[in-house]
Design an enzyme around this catalytic site. Structure first.
Site, PDB file in Angstrom:
ATOM      1  N   ASP A  20      31.722  62.216  52.934  1.00 14.99           N
ATOM      2  CA  ASP A  20      30.946  62.411  51.704  1.00 14.99           C
ATOM      3  C   ASP A  20      31.843  62.321  50.466  1.00 14.99           C
ATOM      4  OD1 ASP A  20      28.700  62.876  50.183  1.00 14.99           O
ATOM      5  OD2 ASP A  20      28.643  65.040  50.545  1.00 14.99           O
ATOM      6  N   GLY A  21      31.250  61.888  49.359  1.00 10.87           N
ATOM      7  CA  GLY A  21      31.950  61.901  48.075  1.00 10.87           C
ATOM      8  C   GLY A  21      32.282  60.535  47.498  1.00 10.87           C
ATOM      9  N   GLY A  23      30.336  58.482  45.901  1.00 13.09           N
ATOM     10  CA  GLY A  23      29.712  58.322  44.585  1.00 13.09           C
ATOM     11  C   GLY A  23      30.498  59.053  43.506  1.00 13.09           C
ATOM     12  N   ARG A  24      30.865  60.309  43.810  1.00 10.61           N
ATOM     13  CA  ARG A  24      31.622  61.094  42.812  1.00 10.61           C
ATOM     14  C   ARG A  24      33.003  60.506  42.572  1.00 10.61           C
ATOM     15  NH1 ARG A  24      30.601  66.391  45.903  1.00 10.61           N
ATOM     16  NH2 ARG A  24      29.673  64.854  47.311  1.00 10.61           N
ATOM     17  N   ASN A  68      19.068  59.107  53.522  1.00 14.19           N
ATOM     18  CA  ASN A  68      19.708  58.149  52.604  1.00 14.19           C
ATOM     19  C   ASN A  68      18.801  56.948  52.302  1.00 14.19           C
ATOM     20  OD1 ASN A  68      23.062  58.733  53.926  1.00 14.19           O
ATOM     21  ND2 ASN A  68      22.116  59.597  52.091  1.00 14.19           N
ATOM     22  N   ARG A  71      17.481  56.718  48.715  1.00 15.82           N
ATOM     23  CA  ARG A  71      18.309  56.366  47.545  1.00 15.82           C
ATOM     24  C   ARG A  71      17.746  55.099  46.894  1.00 15.82           C
ATOM     25  NH1 ARG A  71      24.635  57.944  48.610  1.00 15.82           N
ATOM     26  NH2 ARG A  71      24.190  60.047  49.357  1.00 15.82           N
TER      27      ARG A  71
HETATM   28  C1  IPE Z   1      25.392  63.057  54.238  1.00 10.20           C
HETATM   29  O1  IPE Z   1      25.782  62.882  52.909  1.00 10.20           O
HETATM   30  C2  IPE Z   1      25.163  61.741  54.875  1.00 10.20           C
HETATM   31  C3  IPE Z   1      26.338  60.904  55.061  1.00 10.20           C
HETATM   32  C4  IPE Z   1      27.552  61.224  54.798  1.00 10.20           C
HETATM   33  C5  IPE Z   1      26.073  59.605  55.614  1.00 10.20           C
HETATM   34  P1  IPE Z   1      24.744  62.995  51.708  1.00 10.20           P
HETATM   35  O2  IPE Z   1      25.536  62.816  50.469  1.00 10.20           O
HETATM   36  O3  IPE Z   1      23.602  62.089  51.924  1.00 10.20           O
HETATM   37  O4  IPE Z   1      24.239  64.497  51.866  1.00 10.20           O
HETATM   38  P2  IPE Z   1      23.452  65.439  50.861  1.00 10.20           P
HETATM   39  O5  IPE Z   1      22.214  64.723  50.474  1.00 10.20           O
HETATM   40  O6  IPE Z   1      24.342  65.663  49.683  1.00 10.20           O
HETATM   41  O7  IPE Z   1      23.220  66.699  51.612  1.00 10.20           O
HETATM   42  C1  IPE Z   2      28.865  59.343  51.149  1.00 12.85           C
HETATM   43  O1  IPE Z   2      29.085  59.382  49.788  1.00 12.85           O
HETATM   44  C2  IPE Z   2      28.255  58.049  51.609  1.00 12.85           C
HETATM   45  C3  IPE Z   2      26.853  58.183  52.035  1.00 12.85           C
HETATM   46  C4  IPE Z   2      26.146  59.277  52.001  1.00 12.85           C
HETATM   47  C5  IPE Z   2      26.204  56.996  52.532  1.00 12.85           C
HETATM   48  P1  IPE Z   2      27.934  59.698  48.737  1.00 12.85           P
HETATM   49  O2  IPE Z   2      27.333  58.393  48.318  1.00 12.85           O
HETATM   50  O3  IPE Z   2      26.981  60.694  49.238  1.00 12.85           O
HETATM   51  O4  IPE Z   2      28.781  60.292  47.544  1.00 12.85           O
HETATM   52  P2  IPE Z   2      28.385  61.485  46.562  1.00 12.85           P
HETATM   53  O5  IPE Z   2      27.995  62.646  47.420  1.00 12.85           O
HETATM   54  O6  IPE Z   2      27.235  60.987  45.734  1.00 12.85           O
HETATM   55  O7  IPE Z   2      29.605  61.734  45.770  1.00 12.85           O
HETATM   56 MG    MG Z   3      26.916  62.712  49.127  1.00 14.39          MG
END
Ligand code: IPE
Ligand code: IPE
Ligand code: MG
Length: 245
Positions: A20-21, A23-24, A68, A71
Site C-alpha cells: 500500500d501507498g 498513490g501517496r 479497487n 476506483r
Molecule cells: C488494499 O489497499 C489493497 C491492495 C493493496 C491491493 P487499499 O489502498 O485499496 O486499501 P484501503 O481502501 O485503503 O483500505
Molecule cells: C496500493 O497503493 C496499490 C493498490 C491498492 C492497487 P494505493 O494506490 O492504495 O496507494 P494510496 O493508499 O492511495 O497511497
Molecule cells: Mg491504498
C-alpha cells in the site's frame, strides 16, 4: 548488515504483503498516481527476488482488491496495464529463480489480455519448486468465503459431503488458497493499520507487521527488518509461554 541477523532456520514459510501507498508516494513527489504504481512494480520485482534468495517458500502479494474496482476507470486501467507489463517483464526472472506463479481472486473479472498473460506465466512456471508466488488479483476475502459457503452447501445438498464432516480442513480445501499453507507473517506498508478484506481466514494466527514506509520505497532492508521482528516474537497458538519452551 541487517540481513546477517536473520535466522534462516526460522523464516516465515508463508509471507503475505499488503502493498500500500503507491498513490501517496506519487502525490508527495508531485507525480500522477500512475507513476506511483509504476514505481511500486519495481519494489515487487526486488522483493520477489529477495524472498526467493532468502528461502521463503510462499510469497503472496495483494495487488488488486475487489473494492479497487471502484476506483476511477483511468486508475483501474493503469493498474491493469502495469500488471500486464510486469507479467511480461518478470517471466524470465521467475524462470531463472525457479519460482512458480499462482493467482487467487475472481480472475474472470480481469481484462482478457491480463488473464491471458497471467495464464501464460502460470503455465510456463508450473514445474518450478523454489518459491510459490501468489498474486491476489480482484481478490476479496469475503467474496472467497461467500463462494465456498455456496459450493459446500451444494455438496451437502447433493450428499457429496455430510454436515458433520465440515471442519477447518474442508473449509481450507474450498478456499482460493487451498494449495497454500496458513500465513505466518503479514506485512502492510504505508502506515495503515487494517486488513482491507485480505485473507481473513488464512491470517488467523499470522504475526502482523505494520510499517510507515510507502510501498515504492520498500527495500530489501525493510523486508529484513520485518523478518527480524517476526523472529523475535513467540508464537504461542493459545498455549502458555512455558509450554512453548
Ligand atoms: C488494499 O489497499 C489493497 C491492495 C493493496 C491491493 P487499499 O489502498 O485499496 O486499501 P484501503 O481502501 O485503503 O483500505
Ligand atoms: C496500493 O497503493 C496499490 C493498490 C491498492 C492497487 P494505493 O494506490 O492504495 O496507494 P494510496 O493508499 O492511495 O497511497
Ligand atoms: Mg491504498
Amino acid at each position: 548488515m541487517l540481513k546477517d541477523k536473520i535466522n534462516t532456520d526460522n523464516l516465515p514459510n508463508h509471507l503475505a504483503i499488503i502493498m500500500d501507498g503507491n498513490g501517496r508516494w506519487a502525490k508527495q513527489k508531485g507525480f500522477l498516481r500512475a507513476l506511483g504504481h509504476e514505481s511500486g512494480s519495481k519494489s515487487v520485482k526486488k522483493i520477489i527476488k529477495e524472498c526467493s534468495d532468502l528461502g521463503i517458500g510462499f510469497l503472496t502479494l495483494y495487488a488488486f482488491s475487489t473494492e479497487n474496482w471502484n476506483r476511477p476507470k483511468l486508475e483501474v486501467d493503469t493498474l491493469m496495464k502495469v500488471l500486464i507489463n510486469s507479467l511480461k517483464k518478470e517471466l524470465p526472472t521467475l524462470l531463472e529463480n525457479n519460482i512458480r506463479m499462482n493467482a487467487i481472486g475472481n480472475l474472470e473479472k480481469l481484462p482478457k489480455n491480463a488473464q491471458k498473460e497471467l495464464q501464460d506465466v502460470i503455465n510456463k512456471t508450473k514445474d518450478n519448486t523454489k518459491m510459490t508466488l501468489t498474486l491476489a488479483l480482484s481478490y476479496g476475502s469475503r467474496e472467497e468465503i461467500v463462494n465456498l459457503v455456496k459450493i459446500i452447501s451444494e455438496k451437502v445438498k447433493n450428499n457429496i459431503i455430510s454436515i458433520d464432516t465440515i471442519d477447518d480442513s474442508i473449509i481450507n480445501e474450498h478456499l482460493y488458497t487451498h494449495n497454500l499453507p496458513d500465513v505466518d507473517l503479514l506485512i502492510r506498508t504505508s502506515g495503515e493499520h487494517r486488513i482491507s478484506n485480505f485473507l481473513l481466514w488464512q491470517i488467523a494466527y499470522a504475526e502482523l507487521y505494520f510499517t510507515d514506509v510507502l510501498w515504492p520505497d520498500f527495500k530489501q532492508k525493510d523486508l529484513h527488518e520485518a523478518i527480524i521482528s517476526y523472529q523475535k516474537r513467540e508464537r504461542r497458538f493459545g498455549k502458555t509461554s512455558e509450554q512453548i519452551k
